[in-house]
Design a protein around this motif. Structure first.
Motif, PDB file in Angstrom:
ATOM      1  N   ARG A 121      -7.861  41.254 -23.605  1.00 35.79           N
ATOM      2  CA  ARG A 121      -7.097  41.066 -22.356  1.00 35.79           C
ATOM      3  C   ARG A 121      -7.270  42.329 -21.529  1.00 35.79           C
ATOM      4  O   ARG A 121      -6.772  43.389 -21.884  1.00 35.79           O
ATOM      5  CB  ARG A 121      -5.626  40.799 -22.690  1.00 35.79           C
TER       6      ARG A 121
ATOM      7  N   THR B 103       0.988  40.002 -25.966  1.00 37.21           N
ATOM      8  CA  THR B 103      -0.145  40.280 -25.074  1.00 37.21           C
ATOM      9  C   THR B 103      -0.674  41.692 -25.295  1.00 37.21           C
ATOM     10  O   THR B 103      -1.891  41.909 -25.301  1.00 37.21           O
ATOM     11  CB  THR B 103       0.263  40.076 -23.603  1.00 37.21           C
TER      12      THR B 103
ATOM     13  N   ASP C 202      -1.660  36.345 -19.119  1.00 37.00           N
ATOM     14  CA  ASP C 202      -0.837  36.647 -20.295  1.00 37.00           C
ATOM     15  C   ASP C 202      -0.441  35.373 -21.032  1.00 37.00           C
ATOM     16  O   ASP C 202      -0.355  35.352 -22.257  1.00 37.00           O
ATOM     17  CB  ASP C 202       0.422  37.420 -19.888  1.00 37.00           C
TER      18      ASP C 202
ATOM     19  N   ASN D 110      -1.561  37.892 -13.261  1.00 32.35           N
ATOM     20  CA  ASN D 110      -1.392  38.479 -14.581  1.00 32.35           C
ATOM     21  C   ASN D 110      -0.544  37.595 -15.484  1.00 32.35           C
ATOM     22  O   ASN D 110      -0.813  37.480 -16.676  1.00 32.35           O
ATOM     23  CB  ASN D 110      -0.757  39.871 -14.482  1.00 32.35           C
ATOM     24  N   SER D 111       0.484  36.966 -14.923  1.00 30.66           N
ATOM     25  CA  SER D 111       1.348  36.123 -15.757  1.00 30.66           C
ATOM     26  C   SER D 111       0.581  34.943 -16.337  1.00 30.66           C
ATOM     27  O   SER D 111       0.792  34.566 -17.493  1.00 30.66           O
ATOM     28  CB  SER D 111       2.578  35.658 -14.971  1.00 30.66           C
TER      29      SER D 111
ATOM     30  N   CYS E 155      -4.649  44.021 -25.614  1.00 34.46           N
ATOM     31  CA  CYS E 155      -4.996  44.883 -24.483  1.00 34.46           C
ATOM     32  C   CYS E 155      -5.564  46.213 -24.961  1.00 34.46           C
ATOM     33  O   CYS E 155      -5.315  46.644 -26.078  1.00 34.46           O
ATOM     34  CB  CYS E 155      -3.744  45.179 -23.637  1.00 34.46           C
TER      35      CYS E 155
ATOM     36  N   LYS F 119      -6.277  44.282 -18.556  1.00 37.88           N
ATOM     37  CA  LYS F 119      -5.139  44.312 -17.656  1.00 37.88           C
ATOM     38  C   LYS F 119      -5.152  45.635 -16.918  1.00 37.88           C
ATOM     39  O   LYS F 119      -5.138  46.696 -17.529  1.00 37.88           O
ATOM     40  CB  LYS F 119      -3.843  44.137 -18.447  1.00 37.88           C
TER      41      LYS F 119
ATOM     42  N   ARG G  82      -0.645  34.526 -25.043  1.00 42.24           N
ATOM     43  CA  ARG G  82       0.544  34.179 -25.843  1.00 42.24           C
ATOM     44  C   ARG G  82       0.512  32.753 -26.363  1.00 42.24           C
ATOM     45  O   ARG G  82       0.824  32.507 -27.522  1.00 42.24           O
ATOM     46  CB  ARG G  82       1.815  34.337 -24.997  1.00 42.24           C
TER      47      ARG G  82
ATOM     48  N   THR H  41       4.825  44.543 -20.162  1.00 39.31           N
ATOM     49  CA  THR H  41       4.055  43.439 -20.739  1.00 39.31           C
ATOM     50  C   THR H  41       4.619  43.099 -22.112  1.00 39.31           C
ATOM     51  O   THR H  41       5.014  43.976 -22.864  1.00 39.31           O
ATOM     52  CB  THR H  41       2.576  43.847 -20.850  1.00 39.31           C
TER      53      THR H  41
END
Length: 145
Positions: free
Chosen positions: A39, A54, A17, A13-14, A58, A41, A21, A50
């Motif tokens: 996105r 980001t 993200d 996930n990082s 979402c 997620k 960003r 989060t």
């Protein structure tokens, strides 16, 4: 190109993200609205874990506290989808047509297990361009039992 549909999958996930960003958000805010990504997620934690940039890309519940799964209309309205390899399974549930994605990029491919890579690759058709990116000299996948 207006006909392209791109799926970008990462191992974490990082990393997904970070795509939002550091790459897409600056591009979108500099005058490229066609590049607004979705996105996807799927996180057991609340959306509060989060970052705000980001979260702008979402799908969130009405109270903005949880992530939502995409529906076909939401996916169709975005040309770029960013998610993790395992969360790509939610795209399979939508039963998108073969060759729906013109491009599938698997980032950090050398860090994931083959079975993880197969989830988004199952969305590829005979005309889909697939890119596996990753540094084989980095850490390898880890299994825990």
């Amino acid at each position: 190109q207006t006909h392209t549909k791109v799926l970008i999958c990462t191992h974490t996930n990082s990393a997904a993200d970070m795509y939002i960003r550091e790459y897409f958000h600056p591009h979108v805010t500099s005058g490229h609205p066609e590049a607004v990504p979705l996105r996807i997620k799927v996180d057991l934690k609340s959306a509060s874990s989060t970052d705000d940039i980001t979260l702008m890309y979402c799908l969130l519940s009405e109270d903005k506290k949880k992530f939502k799964y995409p529906n076909p209309e939401t996916v169709h309205s975005h040309r770029i989808i960013v998610t993790t390899t395992m969360a790509a399974r939610f795209l399979q549930i939508l039963k998108l047509p073969c060759n729906y994605f013109s491009h599938i990029l698997l980032d950090e491919a050398s860090q994931m297990l083959e079975c993880e890579a197969l989830v988004p690759l199952a969305l590829a058709g005979d005309r889909t361009r697939v890119v596996l990116a990753g540094d084989h000299m980095q850490m390898t996948p880890k299994l825990f039992s």
